[in-house]
Design an enzyme around this catalytic site. Structure first.
Site, PDB file in Angstrom:
ATOM      1  N   GLU A  65       9.360  -7.393  -2.631  1.00 43.27           N
ATOM      2  CA  GLU A  65       8.770  -6.058  -2.738  1.00 43.27           C
ATOM      3  C   GLU A  65       9.849  -5.008  -2.993  1.00 43.27           C
ATOM      4  O   GLU A  65      11.041  -5.271  -2.848  1.00 43.27           O
ATOM      5  CB  GLU A  65       7.995  -5.735  -1.452  1.00 43.27           C
ATOM      6  CG  GLU A  65       6.814  -6.654  -1.256  1.00 43.27           C
ATOM      7  CD  GLU A  65       6.021  -6.368  -0.004  1.00 43.27           C
ATOM      8  OE1 GLU A  65       4.955  -6.975   0.144  1.00 43.27           O
ATOM      9  OE2 GLU A  65       6.448  -5.540   0.832  1.00 43.27           O
ATOM     10  N   ALA A  67      10.272  -0.439  -2.798  1.00 44.21           N
ATOM     11  CA  ALA A  67       9.653   0.824  -2.406  1.00 44.21           C
ATOM     12  C   ALA A  67       8.876   1.446  -3.567  1.00 44.21           C
ATOM     13  O   ALA A  67       7.868   2.116  -3.357  1.00 44.21           O
ATOM     14  CB  ALA A  67      10.708   1.802  -1.893  1.00 44.21           C
ATOM     15  N   ALA A  68       9.311   1.212  -4.789  1.00 47.01           N
ATOM     16  CA  ALA A  68       8.548   1.602  -5.976  1.00 47.01           C
ATOM     17  C   ALA A  68       7.609   0.433  -6.263  1.00 47.01           C
ATOM     18  O   ALA A  68       7.949  -0.499  -6.974  1.00 47.01           O
ATOM     19  CB  ALA A  68       9.476   1.874  -7.148  1.00 47.01           C
ATOM     20  N   CYS A  74       5.682 -11.157  -7.399  1.00 47.45           N
ATOM     21  CA  CYS A  74       5.035 -12.195  -6.600  1.00 47.45           C
ATOM     22  C   CYS A  74       5.894 -13.454  -6.535  1.00 47.45           C
ATOM     23  O   CYS A  74       6.728 -13.705  -7.403  1.00 47.45           O
ATOM     24  CB  CYS A  74       3.675 -12.551  -7.195  1.00 47.45           C
ATOM     25  SG  CYS A  74       2.514 -11.184  -7.279  1.00 47.45           S
ATOM     26  N   GLU A  76       5.065 -16.586  -7.046  1.00 46.48           N
ATOM     27  CA  GLU A  76       4.847 -17.526  -8.138  1.00 46.48           C
ATOM     28  C   GLU A  76       5.716 -17.185  -9.344  1.00 46.48           C
ATOM     29  O   GLU A  76       6.376 -18.055  -9.916  1.00 46.48           O
ATOM     30  CB  GLU A  76       3.369 -17.530  -8.572  1.00 46.48           C
ATOM     31  CG  GLU A  76       2.413 -17.992  -7.495  1.00 46.48           C
ATOM     32  CD  GLU A  76       1.854 -16.879  -6.628  1.00 46.48           C
ATOM     33  OE1 GLU A  76       0.707 -17.016  -6.178  1.00 46.48           O
ATOM     34  OE2 GLU A  76       2.557 -15.868  -6.391  1.00 46.48           O
ATOM     35  N   CYS A 115      -0.058 -13.585 -12.054  1.00 45.03           N
ATOM     36  CA  CYS A 115       0.572 -14.892 -11.785  1.00 45.03           C
ATOM     37  C   CYS A 115      -0.202 -16.011 -12.453  1.00 45.03           C
ATOM     38  O   CYS A 115       0.398 -16.948 -12.994  1.00 45.03           O
ATOM     39  CB  CYS A 115       0.666 -15.140 -10.280  1.00 45.03           C
ATOM     40  SG  CYS A 115       1.966 -14.148  -9.503  1.00 45.03           S
TER      41      CYS A 115
END
Length: 164
Positions: A65, A67-68, A74, A76, A115
């Site tokens: 992840e 912050a933007a 993901c 995958e 994905c």
């Protein structure tokens, strides 16, 4: 006049991990273990992916992840893109995905649309089905025979016009 089009996708529902083949079990456990390395400070939802390769090794990916929010990726796609960038000669023989809250038990999950499209592309690239394991309810495991089963009307290079 419209008429219905019926699609059939066969998914094996495996009762528990004990019913997996040794290679499937190793891939399944690797996906679960990969969740420990997810970077998910915003959603607190840890996802891990494991790719079983043609040489018997396993390549892992996790959700990453940022912050933007749109800048994250993901598990995958992290695994698939990472493999293609570092070991492009390898063929994928199987794939597993696992997910859990940061401080909780594993939960049923399926791959997002982006994905699914990328997964179908990798299957297209190697011209061979890639079996997939996803967590089902009550400790069961869904075994798909092909990644493209998750995206029956996927877009591929065959849908593009010929290069001029």
């Amino acid at each position: 006049m419209a008429h219905p089009l019926h699609l059939t996708i066969t998914v094996d529902v495996v009762a528990s991990e004990a019913d997996l083949t040794p290679a499937e079990a190793a891939t399944w456990q690797a996906a679960r273990a990969a969740t420990d390395h997810a970077y998910a400070p915003y959603s607190h939802f840890h996802v891990g992916t494991a790719l079983l390769l043609d040489d018997g090794s396993i390549f892992r990916g996790t959700n990453q992840e940022n912050a933007a929010y749109p800048s994250g990726l993901c598990a995958e796609r992290t695994a698939l893109f990472g493999l293609a960038a570092t070991q492009p000669e390898r063929r994928i023989m199987g794939m597993a995905v696992a997910a859990r809250p940061a401080h909780g038990e594993f939960v049923p999950v399926t791959s997002c649309g982006a994905c699914r499209q990328v997964m179908a592309e990798y299957e297209y690239r190697q011209k061979q089905a890639i079996p997939l394991l996803l967590p089902g309810p009550d400790g069961s495991i869904y075994r798909f025979r092909s990644l493209s089963d998750l995206l029956p009307f996927g877009f591929s290079a065959d849908d593009l016009p010929p290069a001029q």
